[in-house]
Structures are given as structure tokens and as C-alpha cells.
Motif scaffolding. Structure first.
Motif, mmCIF file in Angstrom:
data_model
loop_
_atom_site.group_PDB
_atom_site.id
_atom_site.type_symbol
_atom_site.label_atom_id
_atom_site.label_comp_id
_atom_site.label_asym_id
_atom_site.label_seq_id
_atom_site.Cartn_x
_atom_site.Cartn_y
_atom_site.Cartn_z
ATOM 1 N N PRO A 158 32.793 21.272 46.409
ATOM 2 C CA PRO A 158 32.478 22.605 45.874
ATOM 3 C C PRO A 158 32.394 23.700 46.926
ATOM 4 N N THR A 159 32.075 23.356 48.162
ATOM 5 C CA THR A 159 31.955 24.395 49.199
ATOM 6 C C THR A 159 33.288 25.060 49.499
ATOM 7 N N LEU A 160 34.409 24.402 49.146
ATOM 8 C CA LEU A 160 35.729 24.971 49.412
ATOM 9 C C LEU A 160 36.260 25.815 48.255
ATOM 10 N N ASN A 161 35.600 25.737 47.106
ATOM 11 C CA ASN A 161 36.120 26.415 45.916
ATOM 12 C C ASN A 161 36.293 27.913 46.113
ATOM 13 N N ALA A 162 35.280 28.552 46.680
ATOM 14 C CA ALA A 162 35.331 30.009 46.839
ATOM 15 C C ALA A 162 36.475 30.429 47.745
ATOM 16 N N TYR A 163 36.735 29.648 48.807
ATOM 17 C CA TYR A 163 37.844 29.972 49.708
ATOM 18 C C TYR A 163 39.182 29.848 48.978
ATOM 19 N N ALA A 164 39.325 28.789 48.165
ATOM 20 C CA ALA A 164 40.571 28.597 47.417
ATOM 21 C C ALA A 164 40.790 29.724 46.422
ATOM 22 N N LEU A 165 39.729 30.146 45.732
ATOM 23 C CA LEU A 165 39.852 31.224 44.752
ATOM 24 C C LEU A 165 40.247 32.533 45.418
ATOM 25 N N ASN A 166 39.679 32.813 46.565
ATOM 26 C CA ASN A 166 40.017 34.059 47.266
ATOM 27 C C ASN A 166 41.458 34.066 47.747
ATOM 28 N N CYS A 167 42.012 32.884 48.036
ATOM 29 C CA CYS A 167 43.406 32.817 48.502
ATOM 30 C C CYS A 167 44.389 33.241 47.414
ATOM 31 N N ILE A 168 44.000 33.096 46.133
ATOM 32 C CA ILE A 168 44.882 33.500 45.039
ATOM 33 C C ILE A 168 45.179 34.989 45.108
ATOM 34 N N ALA A 169 44.268 35.754 45.697
ATOM 35 C CA ALA A 169 44.467 37.200 45.807
ATOM 36 C C ALA A 169 45.744 37.535 46.567
ATOM 37 N N PHE A 170 46.118 36.701 47.529
ATOM 38 C CA PHE A 170 47.320 36.986 48.307
ATOM 39 C C PHE A 170 48.583 36.891 47.440
ATOM 40 N N HIS A 171 48.583 35.968 46.483
ATOM 41 C CA HIS A 171 49.717 35.892 45.559
ATOM 42 C C HIS A 171 49.752 37.111 44.652
ATOM 43 N N LEU A 172 48.586 37.566 44.216
ATOM 44 C CA LEU A 172 48.524 38.765 43.382
ATOM 45 C C LEU A 172 49.003 39.992 44.147
ATOM 46 N N LEU A 173 48.649 40.075 45.418
ATOM 47 C CA LEU A 173 49.117 41.202 46.241
ATOM 48 C C LEU A 173 50.630 41.140 46.421
ATOM 49 N N TYR A 174 51.159 39.934 46.563
ATOM 50 C CA TYR A 174 52.610 39.771 46.699
ATOM 51 C C TYR A 174 53.326 40.227 45.423
ATOM 52 N N LEU A 175 52.807 39.833 44.261
ATOM 53 C CA LEU A 175 53.401 40.261 42.990
ATOM 54 C C LEU A 175 53.329 41.771 42.830
ATOM 55 N N THR A 176 52.212 42.357 43.241
ATOM 56 C CA THR A 176 52.071 43.812 43.168
ATOM 57 C C THR A 176 53.125 44.496 44.030
ATOM 58 N N TRP A 177 53.330 43.985 45.217
ATOM 59 C CA TRP A 177 54.353 44.536 46.116
ATOM 60 C C TRP A 177 55.739 44.446 45.486
ATOM 61 N N ARG A 178 56.034 43.300 44.841
ATOM 62 C CA ARG A 178 57.341 43.136 44.184
ATOM 63 C C ARG A 178 57.528 44.167 43.075
ATOM 64 N N GLU A 179 56.491 44.399 42.302
ATOM 65 C CA GLU A 179 56.582 45.345 41.192
ATOM 66 C C GLU A 179 56.670 46.789 41.683
ATOM 67 N N LEU A 180 55.946 47.105 42.739
ATOM 68 C CA LEU A 180 55.969 48.475 43.258
ATOM 69 C C LEU A 180 57.346 48.837 43.810
ATOM 70 N N LYS A 181 58.087 47.860 44.278
ATOM 71 C CA LYS A 181 59.437 48.114 44.772
ATOM 72 C C LYS A 181 60.353 48.616 43.657
ATOM 73 N N LYS A 182 60.028 48.291 42.407
ATOM 74 C CA LYS A 182 60.851 48.697 41.275
ATOM 75 C C LYS A 182 60.401 50.024 40.671
ATOM 76 N N CYS A 183 59.277 50.547 41.138
ATOM 77 C CA CYS A 183 58.661 51.697 40.484
ATOM 78 C C CYS A 183 58.599 52.897 41.425
ATOM 79 N N ASN A 184 58.971 54.063 40.912
ATOM 80 C CA ASN A 184 58.953 55.293 41.707
ATOM 81 C C ASN A 184 57.792 56.227 41.348
#
Length: 263
Positions: A138-164
Motif C-alpha cells: 500500500p505504501t507504493l499506491n500513491a506514487y503509482a497513482l500520481n504517475c498516471i498524471a504524466f499520461h494525462l499530460l501527454y494526451l493533453t499535449w496531443r490534443e492541443l497540437k490539433k487545436c488553435n
């Protein structure tokens, strides 16, 4: 052996001193700062009500789960119990899983996933496996959950490339700013506790609660904006600010216009 429901039976103890301001609340400021989640959910539903009229289920589900995050986080920091720790972490996992299920764009589906229904099964199975694995360390759970944010940031970057739309880019920048401040507070409380205790200011985890809620206040409208483009092509999403554009501090939300034009 203490019960898993007992006070201070959790494997994690944050930097704030225990029972310093209350005989029943272990971490006082870490507990009361969860009020931010109880404000966040109704604010998202109210401001984005036009989106909910046409596509209600995603935001209603997410808002309900964010309330659960607030409840379980309050319970955890109030008791520091093992059950509270797991409920706090698992509620975040389930919220992320539901958000991915509803809002993950089909253009990014793995090749073996053909429909949204198949993707529901994939996220469901992954969530069940992740839930079971969370009991291992359980002590590692919070670190794993926070790492998901990097995938969300990557998806945001992909979408922003399509939007003006400059408003969308500005909202994404503000979202990232709040997230950076939030994760900095979380890491500071976890890794620099000795320093904050030395200067008698061990409250950065309570800042995390408020700052991550502010980040979500910008993140959710951003995701809704992209979701309208993908799932509601007859509408054009438009970013608005509450209470008005002229205010120095504003809250973004999405309105729908017809006809749809590509961003």
C-alpha cells in the motif's frame, strides 16, 4: 495486533503532527482541507450543466466519485487507519478508471479494441487487477497513482497540437500550473518532512488537497471540450469563464454551440 479500522493502523503517516488540535482528528488540516472536493463536484456540475443535458452520465459519475474521494480522504486523515488509507487510494483509482472509460478518445484505443464497450471491459479488468495489487504494497499506491498524471499530460499535449483556440491553450497552461504546485506540495510533504517540522510548518499535504482540486477544476472542462469534439460532432464547444472574462480569477466551463466547426 491492531485492527485495520484502528486509529494509526495505516502504513502511511503524513508530516502534520497527530492529534495536536483535536482528540478525535489525527491530522486536523489534512482532514478539513478535503472540503475542496465537496465544493469541486457541484461546481463542475453546475457550470457545465449544458454538457450534462446532452451527455449526462460521464460528469455525473465523475462528480459522484470525487465526492467519495473527499469522504474517504477525510476518513483516512481523521483516523490514519489502514482501511481509510486503502479507501482513499482506491477511490482515486476508481475515479481515474471511470474517467478513462468515458472520456478516453477512441482514436487512441489500442488496435485490438474496436468499440467503446470493449474499452469498458479493458478498463474494468485493469481496475480490478490494480485494486487487488494495491493490497500488496500500500505504501507504493500513491506514487503509482500520481504517475498516471504524466499520461494525462501527454494526451493533453496531443490534443492541443490539433487545436488553435488560444483559450484552450491558456486553460491547459493554468491546469498544469496548479498540478505542478500540487505535486510539488505532495512531494515536499513526503520527502522534506524533516525540514517543515523544523520550521513548524508541516502542512503541505493539506495544500495538495486544495491545489489538486483547483487543477481538476481546469482539467475537467478541458477534457469535456475535447470530448464534445469527438462524441458530439453536431456541437461546437466554447470555453467560457465564470463569473466573467473581466475578473482576474475565473473558473472555466464549456458551453455548446451549433453548428460544429473543427477547432
Amino acid at each position: 495486533m491492531p485492527s485495520i479500522f484502528s486509529y494509526q493502523s495505516a502504513e502511511v503517516d503524513w508530516c502534520e503532527g497527530n492529534f495536536e488540535r483535536s482528540a478525535v482528528i489525527a491530522e486536523y488540516y489534512n482532514t478539513i482541507s478535503n472540503v475542496s472536493f465537496f465544493v469541486l463536484s457541484p461546481a463542475l456540475l453546475y457550470l457545465n450543466r449544458q454538457y450534462c443535458q446532452h451527455r449526462a452520465m460521464p460528469l455525473y459519475f465523475i462528480s459522484g466519485l470525487l465526492i467519495l474521494v473527499g469522504i474517504f480522504s477525510t476518513y483516512f486523515h481523521m483516523t490514519l487507519s489502514y482501511v481509510g488509507q486503502l479507501l482513499d487510494e482506491l477511490s482515486i483509482l476508481w475515479t481515474l478508471a471511470v474517467a478513462y472509460s468515458f472520456w478516453y478518445p477512441q482514436v487512441y484505443f489500442p488496435k485490438f479494441i474496436k468499440t467503446r464497450r470493449h474499452f469498458y471491459w479493458l478498463t474494468g479488468i485493469t481496475t480490478v487487477i490494480s485494486t487487488l495489487m494495491s493490497f500488496v504494497k500500500p505504501t507504493l499506491n500513491a506514487y503509482a497513482l500520481n504517475c498516471i498524471a504524466f499520461h494525462l499530460l501527454y494526451l493533453t499535449w496531443r490534443e492541443l497540437k490539433k487545436c488553435n483556440d488560444k483559450r484552450v491553450h491558456r486553460m491547459a497552461a493554468v491546469m498544469v500550473m496548479w498540478w505542478v504546485l500540487a505535486i510539488t506540495s505532495w512531494i515536499s510533504d513526503r520527502w522534506l518532512c524533516w525540514l517543515w517540522q523544523a520550521i513548524n510548518f508541516p502542512y503541505f499535504h493539506s495544500f495538495w488537497h486544495v491545489l489538486i482540486a483547483l487543477s481538476l477544476l481546469y482539467c475537467c472542462p478541458l477534457v469535456i471540450y475535447f470530448d464534445v469534439n469527438y462524441e458530439m460532432p453536431s456541437f461546437k464547444p466554447k470555453l467560457e469563464y465564470w463569473p466573467s472574462d473581466s475578473w482576474p480569477v475565473v473558473v472555466p466551463y464549456v458551453t455548446l454551440e451549433e453548428p460544429h466547426k473543427q477547432c
